[in-house]
Write an enzyme that holds these catalytic residues in place. Structure first.
Site, PDB file in Angstrom:
ATOM      1  N   HIS A 112       0.856  -1.183   0.000  1.00  0.00           N
ATOM      2  CA  HIS A 112       0.000   0.000   0.000  1.00  0.00           C
ATOM      3  C   HIS A 112       0.893   1.234   0.000  1.00  0.00           C
ATOM      4  CE1 HIS A 112      -2.802   2.988   1.723  1.00  0.00           C
ATOM      5  NE2 HIS A 112      -3.788   2.186   1.375  1.00  0.00           N
ATOM      6  N   ASP A 170       3.090  -4.239   8.104  1.00  0.00           N
ATOM      7  CA  ASP A 170       1.826  -3.499   7.958  1.00  0.00           C
ATOM      8  C   ASP A 170       0.704  -4.511   8.161  1.00  0.00           C
ATOM      9  OD1 ASP A 170      -0.506  -2.337   7.052  1.00  0.00           O
ATOM     10  OD2 ASP A 170       0.289  -1.741   5.095  1.00  0.00           O
ATOM     11  N   GLN A 226      -4.471  -5.301   7.005  1.00  0.00           N
ATOM     12  CA  GLN A 226      -5.364  -6.291   6.420  1.00  0.00           C
ATOM     13  C   GLN A 226      -5.262  -7.653   7.091  1.00  0.00           C
ATOM     14  OE1 GLN A 226      -7.625  -5.508   4.206  1.00  0.00           O
ATOM     15  NE2 GLN A 226      -6.897  -3.425   3.872  1.00  0.00           N
ATOM     16  N   LYS A 232     -10.816  -0.870  10.405  1.00  0.00           N
ATOM     17  CA  LYS A 232     -10.951  -2.080   9.590  1.00  0.00           C
ATOM     18  C   LYS A 232     -11.331  -3.288  10.439  1.00  0.00           C
ATOM     19  CE  LYS A 232      -7.478  -0.455   6.249  1.00  0.00           C
ATOM     20  NZ  LYS A 232      -8.382  -0.068   5.153  1.00  0.00           N
ATOM     21  N   CYS A 241      -4.685   2.361  -3.742  1.00  0.00           N
ATOM     22  CA  CYS A 241      -3.462   2.914  -3.135  1.00  0.00           C
ATOM     23  C   CYS A 241      -2.306   1.938  -3.266  1.00  0.00           C
ATOM     24  CB  CYS A 241      -3.695   3.286  -1.671  1.00  0.00           C
ATOM     25  SG  CYS A 241      -4.863   4.638  -1.450  1.00  0.00           S
TER      26      CYS A 241
END
Length: 412
Positions: free
Chosen positions: A123, A200, A203, A226, A366
């Site tokens: 991302h 990261d 997700q 999220k 993104c």
């Protein structure tokens, strides 16, 4: 499927509505999740009963707010199995967390001639901050490649990560192709070369059990919105010794110990990074969201999403002209499916689906370097969460067939 998952949909009132005359099917969970009543009630309860600034007051409301805010930090630490609550920093988002790591830690340890390694899957929030560090520190930014089916290429990783590498920063799970990266293996590889590793987790944290100690990462970042919490609250995890090395990313009230006319001293972890009034209600609501997820069971959520993907993926790929990007094995996916319909722009596909009441994403997500790698400008993306059903998947497939028919033959 777990009984709690079966019954969870009724906890999300936003899903009980019609869009363009059709019952809503919300498949944009990779962008943001919906919020259950328990989280909404927590936010309202805070503002109705406990609204006060934290850490500063001695009156009852301030003490209650502080207790709830810090209890949320404990819940986050337990949720990811952090060794210490002092390793949990509240931020606004994954983006802010990654920016703080890059600006504060990256600028501290990266020297001219060093290398920073990321992947083609990232991302923009895990690309641009490292571009800035590389440019500022005269370092080189390198990219781990992908296998033909869209997984991270560990042979490429072993080639890219060398003794010149200072930082490796990789998504735990891709926001486009849904692949889960071997973070534990990457961490071992990075540490063998005396490099630091950042993950990261935007997700991953909402969809699977996270054991930060088992993963072996130095830093981990994720967002509340999220994973059922409101927008504006994020988490930065860092090993204590590394956070203690880092200078604060922001300065002002709350994070100081004492201010003299010419200098200042800062509080201990975690508060030295939390300047100003924090997002108190957001942190408390994140704690409530974690309670909700824990009640369902993260292992149950992961298994159910894989069941949904296994149900949806072959039906989607069976539509003539549809290309799904990434692994074709459902076992290698999170609930994210990026796809295109040949000859039709993904924005038109998403608009057509919206007319059928189905919310998906369309664009570059993104992740423009990944789009370039895939040789496309954009994709459509359907992303599932535990409150989605096989009936939602059926609606997606039926609507895709209708969209194809419309753009192929026009209005009859």
């Amino acid at each position: 499927m777990d009984k709690g998952l079966n019954n969870s949909r009724e906890d999300f009132p936003i899903l009980n509505q019609k869009v363009n005359g059709e019952s809503l099917v919300y498949l944009d969970n990779a962008a943001t999740s919906q919020k259950p009543l328990a989280v909404l009630d927590t936010i309202m309860g805070y503002y109705k009963h406990d609204n006060a600034n934290v850490h500063r007051g001695v009156h009852t409301l301030a003490e209650r707010a502080t207790e709830s805010h810090e209890a949320a930090r404990d819940k986050v630490a337990e949720f990811i199995n952090a060794a210490s609550r002092r390793s949990i920093i509240f931020t606004r988002s994954t983006t802010e967390s990654l920016n703080w790591i890059a600006a504060s830690f990256g600028s501290l340890v990266v020297e001219p001639g060093d290398e920073i390694v990321i992947s083609e899957l990232e991302h923009h929030s895990n690309v641009v901050p490292w571009q800035q560090v590389a440019a500022k520190r005269h370092a080189t930014l390198k990219y781990i490649g992908l296998t033909p089916d869209g997984e991270l290429d560990m042979a490429s990783a072993r080639q890219m990560i060398t003794d010149k590498t200072k930082i490796v920063s990789v998504a735990h799970a891709s926001n486009v192709m849904g692949v889960v990266n071997p973070i534990q293996e990457l961490a071992k590889l990075a540490h063998q070369h005396h490099a630091y590793i950042v993950a990261d987790g935007a997700q991953a944290a909402p969809h699977m059990p996270i054991d930060i100690q088992k993963l072996g990462v130095d830093f981990y970042a994720f967002s509340g919105h999220k994973m059922l919490a409101p927008t504006g609250i994020g988490v930065l995890y860092g090993k204590e010794e590394l956070l203690n090395m880092m200078p604060p990313a922001q300065f002002g009230g709350e994070m100081i110990d004492f201010v003299h006319h010419q200098d200042a001293s800062f509080k201990e972890l975690p508060w030295k990074f939390e300047a100003g009034t924090p997002n108190i209600s957001g942190a408390i609501a994140l704690g409530s969201a974690i309670d909700y997820l824990n009640e369902l069971g993260m292992a149950n959520i992961l298994a159910y999403e894989k069941e949904l993907v296994a149900y949806t993926l072959p039906r989607l790929t069976a539509i003539d002209g549809v290309k799904v990007y990434g692994p074709q094995d459902p076992k290698k996916h999170t609930g994210v499916l990026a796809f295109n319909l040949w000859g039709i722009h993904p924005h038109d596909v998403a608009t057509g689906l919206d007319m059928e009441g189905i919310a998906v994403r369309a664009g570059h997500h993104c992740a423009q370097p990944l789009m370039a790698y895939l040789n496309v400008d954009a994709t459509a993306r359907a992303s599932f969460y535990f409150y989605n059903t096989k009936q939602d998947a059926d609606r997606l497939i039926e609507a895709m067939v209708a969209v194809k028919e419309f753009f192929t033959n026009g209005i009859s």
